[in-house]
Design a protein around this motif. Structure first.
Motif, PDB file in Angstrom:
ATOM      1  N   MET A 291     -45.296   1.450  36.080  1.00  0.00           N
ATOM      2  CA  MET A 291     -46.797   1.514  35.654  1.00  0.00           C
ATOM      3  C   MET A 291     -47.425   0.911  36.707  1.00  0.00           C
ATOM      4  N   ALA A 292     -48.706   1.411  37.203  1.00  0.00           N
ATOM      5  CA  ALA A 292     -49.738   0.909  38.265  1.00  0.00           C
ATOM      6  C   ALA A 292     -50.390  -0.325  37.976  1.00  0.00           C
ATOM      7  N   ALA A 293     -50.280  -0.994  39.157  1.00  0.00           N
ATOM      8  CA  ALA A 293     -50.840  -2.582  38.958  1.00  0.00           C
ATOM      9  C   ALA A 293     -52.218  -2.670  37.993  1.00  0.00           C
ATOM     10  N   ASN A 294     -52.955  -1.610  38.190  1.00  0.00           N
ATOM     11  CA  ASN A 294     -54.309  -1.585  37.433  1.00  0.00           C
ATOM     12  C   ASN A 294     -54.129  -1.025  36.050  1.00  0.00           C
ATOM     13  N   GLU A 295     -53.093  -0.541  35.696  1.00  0.00           N
ATOM     14  CA  GLU A 295     -53.238   0.197  34.296  1.00  0.00           C
ATOM     15  C   GLU A 295     -52.706  -0.762  33.301  1.00  0.00           C
ATOM     16  N   GLN A 296     -53.285  -0.840  32.417  1.00  0.00           N
ATOM     17  CA  GLN A 296     -53.012  -1.995  31.308  1.00  0.00           C
ATOM     18  C   GLN A 296     -52.178  -1.127  30.178  1.00  0.00           C
ATOM     19  N   ALA A 297     -50.994  -1.969  29.825  1.00  0.00           N
ATOM     20  CA  ALA A 297     -50.079  -1.699  28.948  1.00  0.00           C
ATOM     21  C   ALA A 297     -50.675  -1.407  27.693  1.00  0.00           C
ATOM     22  N   LEU A 298     -50.285  -0.302  27.006  1.00  0.00           N
ATOM     23  CA  LEU A 298     -50.748   0.190  25.502  1.00  0.00           C
ATOM     24  C   LEU A 298     -50.133  -0.920  24.446  1.00  0.00           C
ATOM     25  N   ARG A 299     -50.926  -1.508  23.817  1.00  0.00           N
ATOM     26  CA  ARG A 299     -50.669  -2.485  22.732  1.00  0.00           C
ATOM     27  C   ARG A 299     -50.276  -1.870  21.523  1.00  0.00           C
ATOM     28  N   VAL A 300     -49.060  -1.865  21.305  1.00  0.00           N
ATOM     29  CA  VAL A 300     -48.371  -1.093  20.088  1.00  0.00           C
ATOM     30  C   VAL A 300     -48.051  -2.141  18.910  1.00  0.00           C
ATOM     31  N   ILE A 301     -48.250  -1.566  17.672  1.00  0.00           N
ATOM     32  CA  ILE A 301     -47.828  -2.265  16.440  1.00  0.00           C
ATOM     33  C   ILE A 301     -46.734  -1.330  15.944  1.00  0.00           C
ATOM     34  N   LEU A 302     -45.546  -2.091  15.700  1.00  0.00           N
ATOM     35  CA  LEU A 302     -44.407  -1.348  14.988  1.00  0.00           C
ATOM     36  C   LEU A 302     -44.463  -1.637  13.410  1.00  0.00           C
ATOM     37  N   ALA A 303     -43.553  -0.904  12.459  1.00  0.00           N
ATOM     38  CA  ALA A 303     -43.561  -0.898  11.169  1.00  0.00           C
ATOM     39  C   ALA A 303     -42.415  -0.233  10.765  1.00  0.00           C
ATOM     40  N   ASP A 304     -41.437  -0.897  10.212  1.00  0.00           N
ATOM     41  CA  ASP A 304     -40.106  -0.358   9.788  1.00  0.00           C
ATOM     42  C   ASP A 304     -39.394  -1.304   8.729  1.00  0.00           C
ATOM     43  N   ASP A 305     -38.851  -0.932   7.735  1.00  0.00           N
ATOM     44  CA  ASP A 305     -38.423  -2.055   6.741  1.00  0.00           C
ATOM     45  C   ASP A 305     -36.786  -2.435   7.189  1.00  0.00           C
ATOM     46  N   HIS A 306     -36.540  -1.830   8.264  1.00  0.00           N
ATOM     47  CA  HIS A 306     -34.902  -2.064   8.602  1.00  0.00           C
ATOM     48  C   HIS A 306     -35.189  -2.976  10.031  1.00  0.00           C
TER      49      HIS A 306
END
Length: 219
Positions: free
Chosen positions: A1-16
Protein backbone atom coordinates in the motif's frame (compact mmCIF):
# COMPACT_ATOMS: atom_id res chain seq x y z
CA UNK A 1 0.00 0.00 0.00
CA UNK A 2 1.31 3.46 -0.90
CA UNK A 3 2.22 5.79 1.93
CA UNK A 4 -0.57 8.22 1.06
CA UNK A 5 -3.21 5.53 0.52
CA UNK A 6 -5.59 5.08 3.43
CA UNK A 7 -6.47 1.51 4.40
CA UNK A 8 -10.06 0.45 3.84
CA UNK A 9 -12.03 0.29 7.08
CA UNK A 10 -13.79 -3.09 7.20
CA UNK A 11 -16.49 -4.47 9.49
CA UNK A 12 -16.74 -8.26 9.71
CA UNK A 13 -19.77 -10.35 10.66
CA UNK A 14 -19.95 -14.11 11.22
CA UNK A 15 -21.33 -16.26 14.02
CA UNK A 16 -18.30 -18.61 13.99
CA UNK A 17 -15.35 -17.16 15.99
CA UNK A 18 -12.76 -19.26 14.15
CA UNK A 19 -14.02 -18.10 10.78
CA UNK A 20 -13.93 -14.47 11.97
CA UNK A 21 -10.26 -14.93 12.72
CA UNK A 22 -9.65 -16.40 9.29
CA UNK A 23 -11.50 -13.56 7.57
CA UNK A 24 -9.48 -10.98 9.46
CA UNK A 25 -6.19 -12.60 8.50
CA UNK A 26 -7.12 -12.76 4.80
CA UNK A 27 -8.39 -9.17 4.74
CA UNK A 28 -5.39 -7.63 6.46
CA UNK A 29 -2.66 -9.67 4.77
CA UNK A 30 -1.88 -7.06 2.08
CA UNK A 31 -2.31 -4.05 4.42
CA UNK A 32 -4.81 -2.43 2.06
CA UNK A 33 -7.61 -2.98 4.55
CA UNK A 34 -7.97 -3.03 8.31
CA UNK A 35 -10.74 -4.60 10.39
CA UNK A 36 -12.17 -1.94 12.70
CA UNK A 37 -15.02 -3.98 14.24
CA UNK A 38 -16.51 -7.47 14.34
CA UNK A 39 -20.01 -8.81 15.00
CA UNK A 40 -21.32 -12.33 15.57
CA UNK A 41 -25.08 -11.74 15.49
CA UNK A 42 -27.54 -9.71 13.38
CA UNK A 43 -28.48 -7.25 16.13
CA UNK A 44 -24.84 -6.74 17.04
CA UNK A 45 -24.01 -6.09 13.39
CA UNK A 46 -26.77 -3.50 13.00
CA UNK A 47 -25.63 -1.68 16.14
CA UNK A 48 -22.01 -1.79 15.00
CA UNK A 49 -22.92 -0.30 11.63
CA UNK A 50 -24.73 2.53 13.38
CA UNK A 51 -21.75 3.35 15.59
CA UNK A 52 -18.78 2.74 13.29
CA UNK A 53 -18.04 4.50 10.02
CA UNK A 54 -16.63 1.97 7.57
CA UNK A 55 -15.78 1.54 3.88
CA UNK A 56 -16.84 -2.10 3.49
CA UNK A 57 -18.92 -4.80 5.17
CA UNK A 58 -17.87 -8.44 4.81
CA UNK A 59 -20.60 -10.67 6.23
CA UNK A 60 -21.81 -14.22 6.44
CA UNK A 61 -25.29 -14.75 5.00
CA UNK A 62 -26.80 -16.76 7.86
CA UNK A 63 -26.19 -15.86 11.51
CA UNK A 64 -28.94 -17.68 13.44
CA UNK A 65 -29.96 -16.03 16.67
CA UNK A 66 -33.25 -17.26 18.17
CA UNK A 67 -35.88 -16.46 15.52
CA UNK A 68 -33.73 -14.10 13.50
CA UNK A 69 -32.03 -16.22 10.86
CA UNK A 70 -33.32 -14.67 7.63
CA UNK A 71 -30.21 -13.50 5.81
CA UNK A 72 -32.18 -11.78 3.05
CA UNK A 73 -34.15 -9.76 5.56
CA UNK A 74 -30.94 -8.71 7.28
CA UNK A 75 -29.32 -7.68 4.00
CA UNK A 76 -32.46 -5.79 3.01
CA UNK A 77 -32.38 -3.82 6.27
CA UNK A 78 -28.66 -3.07 5.95
CA UNK A 79 -29.17 -1.86 2.40
CA UNK A 80 -32.10 0.31 3.49
CA UNK A 81 -30.22 1.87 6.40
CA UNK A 82 -26.86 2.11 4.60
CA UNK A 83 -27.69 2.45 0.89
CA UNK A 84 -24.17 3.29 -0.30
CA UNK A 85 -22.22 0.81 1.86
CA UNK A 86 -20.33 -1.78 -0.22
CA UNK A 87 -21.26 -5.31 0.94
CA UNK A 88 -19.45 -8.59 0.29
CA UNK A 89 -21.31 -11.75 1.30
CA UNK A 90 -19.32 -14.91 2.11
CA UNK A 91 -21.47 -18.01 2.43
CA UNK A 92 -21.44 -21.81 2.53
CA UNK A 93 -24.78 -21.92 0.71
CA UNK A 94 -25.01 -23.18 -2.86
CA UNK A 95 -28.42 -22.07 -4.05
CA UNK A 96 -28.95 -20.13 -7.29
CA UNK A 97 -32.26 -18.67 -6.13
CA UNK A 98 -30.72 -17.22 -2.98
CA UNK A 99 -27.76 -15.91 -4.96
CA UNK A 100 -30.10 -14.06 -7.30
CA UNK A 101 -32.05 -12.66 -4.34
CA UNK A 102 -28.83 -11.38 -2.76
CA UNK A 103 -27.73 -9.74 -6.00
CA UNK A 104 -31.16 -8.14 -6.34
CA UNK A 105 -30.44 -6.38 -3.03
CA UNK A 106 -27.37 -4.76 -4.63
CA UNK A 107 -24.79 -6.92 -2.89
CA UNK A 108 -21.42 -5.92 -4.37
CA UNK A 109 -19.53 -9.17 -3.87
CA UNK A 110 -20.62 -12.80 -3.51
CA UNK A 111 -18.32 -15.73 -2.82
CA UNK A 112 -18.11 -19.10 -1.13
CA UNK A 113 -16.37 -19.72 2.18
CA UNK A 114 -14.67 -22.68 0.51
CA UNK A 115 -12.73 -20.36 -1.81
CA UNK A 116 -12.51 -17.41 0.56
CA UNK A 117 -8.71 -17.35 0.91
CA UNK A 118 -8.18 -17.18 -2.86
CA UNK A 119 -11.10 -14.95 -3.85
CA UNK A 120 -11.69 -12.51 -0.99
CA UNK A 121 -8.67 -10.29 -1.77
CA UNK A 122 -9.80 -10.05 -5.40
CA UNK A 123 -13.36 -9.32 -4.28
CA UNK A 124 -12.15 -6.47 -2.07
CA UNK A 125 -10.08 -5.03 -4.93
CA UNK A 126 -13.06 -5.14 -7.29
CA UNK A 127 -15.57 -3.70 -4.83
CA UNK A 128 -13.24 -0.93 -3.61
CA UNK A 129 -12.95 0.16 -7.26
CA UNK A 130 -16.70 0.28 -7.75
CA UNK A 131 -16.98 -3.08 -9.52
CA UNK A 132 -19.04 -6.15 -8.75
CA UNK A 133 -17.30 -9.42 -7.85
CA UNK A 134 -19.07 -12.76 -8.27
CA UNK A 135 -17.01 -15.86 -7.52
CA UNK A 136 -16.47 -18.49 -10.20
CA UNK A 137 -18.37 -21.11 -8.20
CA UNK A 138 -21.35 -18.76 -7.85
CA UNK A 139 -21.29 -17.95 -11.56
CA UNK A 140 -21.30 -21.66 -12.41
CA UNK A 141 -24.28 -22.27 -10.17
CA UNK A 142 -26.19 -19.40 -11.78
CA UNK A 143 -25.30 -20.59 -15.27
CA UNK A 144 -26.53 -24.10 -14.52
CA UNK A 145 -29.83 -22.71 -13.28
CA UNK A 146 -30.38 -20.43 -16.26
CA UNK A 147 -33.27 -21.01 -18.62
CA UNK A 148 -31.98 -20.14 -22.08
CA UNK A 149 -35.34 -19.20 -23.56
CA UNK A 150 -36.06 -17.53 -26.88
CA UNK A 151 -37.18 -14.37 -25.08
CA UNK A 152 -33.50 -13.58 -24.44
CA UNK A 153 -32.81 -13.17 -28.14
CA UNK A 154 -35.78 -10.88 -28.51
CA UNK A 155 -34.59 -8.73 -25.60
CA UNK A 156 -31.07 -8.43 -27.01
CA UNK A 157 -32.44 -7.42 -30.39
CA UNK A 158 -34.06 -4.46 -28.67
CA UNK A 159 -30.64 -3.01 -27.80
CA UNK A 160 -28.98 -0.53 -30.10
CA UNK A 161 -25.43 -1.36 -31.28
CA UNK A 162 -24.07 1.40 -29.03
CA UNK A 163 -25.99 0.15 -25.98
CA UNK A 164 -24.68 -3.37 -26.56
CA UNK A 165 -21.14 -2.03 -26.96
CA UNK A 166 -21.37 -0.13 -23.66
CA UNK A 167 -22.69 -3.03 -21.58
CA UNK A 168 -20.12 -5.45 -23.00
CA UNK A 169 -17.32 -3.06 -22.02
CA UNK A 170 -18.92 -2.66 -18.59
CA UNK A 171 -19.05 -6.45 -18.11
CA UNK A 172 -15.34 -6.61 -19.01
CA UNK A 173 -14.60 -4.56 -15.89
CA UNK A 174 -14.51 -1.04 -17.30
CA UNK A 175 -15.97 1.87 -15.34
CA UNK A 176 -18.26 4.38 -17.07
CA UNK A 177 -15.47 6.97 -17.27
CA UNK A 178 -13.08 4.51 -18.94
CA UNK A 179 -15.76 3.43 -21.42
CA UNK A 180 -16.48 7.05 -22.27
CA UNK A 181 -12.80 7.71 -22.95
CA UNK A 182 -12.44 4.56 -25.05
CA UNK A 183 -15.52 5.28 -27.16
CA UNK A 184 -14.97 9.06 -27.29
CA UNK A 185 -18.36 9.79 -25.74
CA UNK A 186 -19.33 11.80 -22.69
CA UNK A 187 -19.82 10.06 -19.36
CA UNK A 188 -23.45 11.20 -19.40
CA UNK A 189 -24.02 9.56 -22.79
CA UNK A 190 -22.42 6.28 -21.76
CA UNK A 191 -24.32 6.23 -18.47
CA UNK A 192 -27.61 6.86 -20.28
CA UNK A 193 -26.90 4.08 -22.80
CA UNK A 194 -26.12 1.65 -19.98
CA UNK A 195 -29.31 2.59 -18.10
CA UNK A 196 -31.40 2.26 -21.27
CA UNK A 197 -29.95 -1.19 -21.98
CA UNK A 198 -30.69 -2.37 -18.44
CA UNK A 199 -34.25 -1.06 -18.66
CA UNK A 200 -34.85 -2.90 -21.95
CA UNK A 201 -33.45 -6.13 -20.48
CA UNK A 202 -35.47 -5.78 -17.28
CA UNK A 203 -32.38 -5.67 -15.06
CA UNK A 204 -32.51 -3.73 -11.81
CA UNK A 205 -28.84 -3.23 -10.93
CA UNK A 206 -25.22 -3.66 -12.02
CA UNK A 207 -24.88 -7.11 -10.44
CA UNK A 208 -27.90 -8.38 -12.37
CA UNK A 209 -26.45 -6.95 -15.59
CA UNK A 210 -23.10 -8.61 -14.95
CA UNK A 211 -24.71 -12.01 -14.37
CA UNK A 212 -26.97 -11.61 -17.41
CA UNK A 213 -24.03 -10.91 -19.72
CA UNK A 214 -21.98 -13.77 -18.26
CA UNK A 215 -24.87 -16.17 -18.69
CA UNK A 216 -25.44 -15.27 -22.32
CA UNK A 217 -21.86 -15.13 -23.52
CA UNK A 218 -21.63 -11.36 -23.92
CA UNK A 219 -18.88 -10.77 -21.36
Amino acid sequence: MAANEQALRVILADDHPIFLIGLKVVIEQNQRATVIAQASAPDELLETLKGEACDLLVTDFMMPVQDQNDGLRLLERIRREHPTLPIIVVTMLNNAGLFRSMLALNVDGLLSKASMAEELPAAIDHVSNGKTFIADSVQRMLLEATDHGSDILVALEDLSPRELEVIRLFAAGNAVGAIAAQLHRSKQTVSAQKVNAMRKLGLANDAALFIYLQEHGLA
